[in-house]
Design a protein around this motif. Structure first.
Motif, short mmCIF file in Angstrom:
data_model
loop_
_atom_site.label_atom_id
_atom_site.label_comp_id
_atom_site.label_asym_id
_atom_site.label_seq_id
_atom_site.Cartn_x
_atom_site.Cartn_y
_atom_site.Cartn_z
N ARG A 164 0.83 -1.28 0.16
CA ARG A 164 0.12 -0.06 -0.15
C ARG A 164 0.90 1.40 0.08
NH1 ARG A 164 -4.00 -1.86 4.71
NH2 ARG A 164 -4.21 -4.20 4.11
N ARG A 165 2.17 1.19 -0.23
CA ARG A 165 3.14 2.19 -0.07
C ARG A 165 3.86 2.61 -1.61
NH1 ARG A 165 4.73 3.56 5.17
NH2 ARG A 165 6.91 4.11 4.45
N VAL A 166 3.25 1.84 -2.37
CA VAL A 166 3.82 2.18 -3.92
C VAL A 166 4.08 3.66 -4.28
CG1 VAL A 166 3.60 1.38 -6.16
CG2 VAL A 166 2.95 -0.32 -4.37
N LYS A 167 2.98 4.34 -3.98
CA LYS A 167 3.30 5.81 -4.47
C LYS A 167 4.46 6.42 -3.83
CE LYS A 167 0.19 9.85 -4.50
NZ LYS A 167 0.33 10.55 -3.31
N LEU A 168 4.62 6.16 -2.49
CA LEU A 168 5.96 6.63 -1.97
C LEU A 168 7.01 6.04 -2.26
CD1 LEU A 168 6.79 8.10 0.67
CD2 LEU A 168 6.99 6.01 1.81
N TYR A 169 7.18 4.91 -2.53
CA TYR A 169 8.23 4.37 -3.28
C TYR A 169 8.80 4.91 -4.61
CZ TYR A 169 7.22 0.75 0.21
OH TYR A 169 7.07 -0.13 1.51
N ASN A 170 7.63 5.27 -5.68
CA ASN A 170 7.78 5.73 -6.89
C ASN A 170 8.14 7.03 -6.76
OD1 ASN A 170 7.23 3.41 -8.35
ND2 ASN A 170 5.15 3.76 -8.40
N GLU A 171 7.92 7.89 -5.63
CA GLU A 171 8.41 9.34 -5.65
C GLU A 171 9.79 9.21 -5.24
OE1 GLU A 171 4.10 10.76 -3.63
OE2 GLU A 171 5.98 10.84 -2.38
N HIS A 172 10.20 8.32 -4.20
CA HIS A 172 11.62 8.34 -4.24
C HIS A 172 12.62 7.72 -5.34
CE1 HIS A 172 11.67 9.82 0.05
NE2 HIS A 172 10.73 9.02 0.19
#
Ligand code: GLU
Length: 574
Positions: free
Chosen positions: A99-107
């Protein structure tokens, strides 16, 4: 709310049950956080979507809660007694990586923009053949950047990526050595070039373990990473990524391996190993045993053949075979120990000693080894984690468990054993009235090393009076031998019992008075207790093994005791 100075985490992948080694990691991380009044985090690493399941995540949480290892931040969970665990007090969740894929993609995009990561388009077959060639040449395979040299411009690569071409994202690993300061193992150095451009986002769009771990440890405020030694070789990747992303490097402490007594690594495969050995042994007596098992388990010939050949090692297959061959597979997962009647306090104490010890002596000079979780939280220290692998001594665990059972007050044992039976041996709970449970519990407690063992001599309480099967050898020895001495004793006992407990007295019979009848009878006949008692046991249970007889009769009650005595006498023409 500011994050405290110490934040630890347990980060299981929900691909199965909680392994006993995972329990140790969790226990150490938890104890360390408690000692320093820090935060213990539970994070579910479910980026391997094909192998992860919510059911397994829930099972892991149940096992942790059962051990009394509660997390301050992490998925919300309510224990069986209504306590709420987890939550997101510092607003750093969610705690499921998927559920944290968006955060990973930002980094990740940040890294790409800075030229520290790039999309790569090689087909898996292409990489595989290079890997094979390296293996054939007895070299370690490393990603070689050949394609990167052919298309060095990141803009071209981003264009291909945006057009939807299948790709992964790789980290451009700087050409410099990496040093990992490990609190257990000391400094570990990795030369420049030892780490290749590893994948940080897979073709399915999910980050790899390496990337997710690094982003999460930073964003969840993790200060101390304690984990199994098998992750040591991942650490330079993590440290390199932290540097590239501008993150802190947490304190690392890698814990020693947990081994079987024969020094092999303790693993889930041990179950398959044991099942395979059992098939081998059985096939000496029964050459067609594999075919029989294939059909009886429903696994089919091919799966069974693959299993025997060691090509598959799954726990499910091993368990099905173990059940058919009636062999106990080694306990590996927390759930196995729970099911076999171990107490969480014994498991915690034992597991805490796998690679750690408090370094204290008892007055008699022996090492202090028995302690509870409160003690562990007070005294746990990373400095005392050992480097050498820890032996999983099952005999020692069993003795810890027996001691833990022995230390329970009778009423507590009764309640906890009943709760265990309700889950794993419900027939006893269904049949023994609650008012008589305490009698049964105190009768089995002294000799029980586990809850399961406590239940073994209780088979007599799980059958209808008319369903007792008389074991012929026990009958011959205890009833028919010596000119039917046992039968005669049984008849005399029946009379004395019926006289002592007339119908008008109700169904409850005291353990003491019942026992006294046996004593008197033995004395009157000039015999020891043995012949009388064993005859009665055969009548009540079909075999000459029961808990102490006074208690056994008190549990059965007047009616059942008489019915069983009468049926035995009638069956054997007493
Ligand atoms: N998810 C990893 C595992 O289950 C743990 C990773 C870590 O502790 O860094 O082995």
């Amino acid at each position: 709310m500011p994050m405290p100075d110490v934040v630890t985490r347990f980060a299981p992948s929900p691909t199965g049950h909680l392994h006993i080694g995972g329990a140790r990691t969790a226990l150490f991380c938890w104890a360390f956080a408690r000692k320093h009044r820090g935060v213990f985090t539970l994070r579910i690493e479910d980026t391997d979507q094909a192998r992860s399941s919510d059911e397994s995540a829930r099972g892991i949480m149940e096992d942790l809660a059962w051990l009394g290892i509660d997390w301050d931040q992490g998925p919300e969970f309510t224990t069986s007694d209504g306590k709420k665990i987890g939550g997101d007090p510092f607003r750093v969740g969610p705690f499921f990586q998927a559920r944290r894929v968006k955060l990973y993609n930002e980094h990740l995009m940040r890294l790409i923009e800075q030229g520290k990561a790039y999309p790569a388009f090689e087909k898996p077959e292409e990489l595989e053949s290079k890997r094979k060639a390296a293996v054939a040449a007895k070299q370690t395979y490393r990603y070689d950047r050949a394609a990167l040299r052919e298309m060095p411009d990141i803009k071209d690569r981003l264009k291909r990526m945006e057009s939807g071409e299948p790709h992964v994202i790789r980290f451009f690993v700087p050409d410099e050595p990496v040093r990992v300061q490990d609190e257990v193992l000391g400094e570990v150095k990795y030369a420049a070039g030892e780490v290749d451009d590893f994948v940080i986002r897979k073709a399915d769009g999910f980050p790899t373990y390496h990337f997710a771990v690094v982003v999460d440890d930073e964003t969840m405020g993790v200060t101390h990473v304690m984990r199994a030694q098998e992750h040591l070789n991942n650490t330079p990747r993590h440290v390199a990524l932290q540097k590239a992303l501008g993150f802190r490097t947490p304190v690392y402490a890698h814990m020693p391996l947990i081994c079987n007594m024969d020094s092999s690594k303790m693993s889930k495969r041990d179950k398959a190993k044991a099942a395979r050995a059992a098939i081998k042994q059985a096939s000496q007596k029964e050459p067609g045993v594999a075919s029989r098992l294939a059909s009886e388990t429903g696994l089919g010939e091919k799966t069974l053949a693959d299993f025997v050949a060691g090509e598959i090692d799954t726990v499910e297959v091993a368990t099905a075979i173990g059940a058919r061959l009636n062999i106990a597979l080694p306990e590996i997962e927390v759930a196995d120990f729970r099911e076999n009647g171990y107490l969480p306090e014994a498991i915690n104490n034992f597991v805490a000693l796998l690679g750690w010890n408090p370094g204290m002596k008892l007055p008699d000079g022996k090492d202090l080894e028995k302690f509870d979780n409160a003690f562990l939280c007070q005294h746990f220290s990373v400095e005392r984690i050992g480097k050498t692998s820890a032996k999983f001594d099952r005999t020692k665990l069993m003795s810890f468990n027996a001691d833990a059972i022995n230390a329970l007050p009778d009423a507590v044992f009764a309640a906890r054993w009943r709760a265990w039976c309700a889950e794993f041996s419900p027939e006893i709970v269904r049949r023994v009235p609650e008012a008589r449970w305490g009698i049964l519990a105190s009768a089995v407690k002294a000799r029980a090393k586990t809850f399961r063992e406590a239940s073994k001599p209780c088979a007599f309480a799980m059958l209808d009076d008319g369903a007792i099967v008389f074991d012929q050898a026990a009958v011959d020895k205890n009833l028919l031998a010596n000119d039917k001495q046992g039968l005669a004793l049984l008849r005399a006992f029946r009379e004395a019992f019926a006289a002592a407990f007339p119908e008008s007295s109700g169904d409850e019979v005291g353990a003491g008075p019942s026992h006294a009848i046996i004593e008197t009878l033995a004395k009157d006949r000039g015999l020891g207790m043995g012949p009388v008692a064993q005859a009665i046991r055969v009548a009540l249970a079909g075999v000459a093994v029961t808990p102490p007889l006074g208690e056994t009769m008190a549990v059965l009650g007047r009616r059942s005791t008489l019915a069983r005595l009468d049926r035995c006498l009638a069956t054997h023409h007493g």
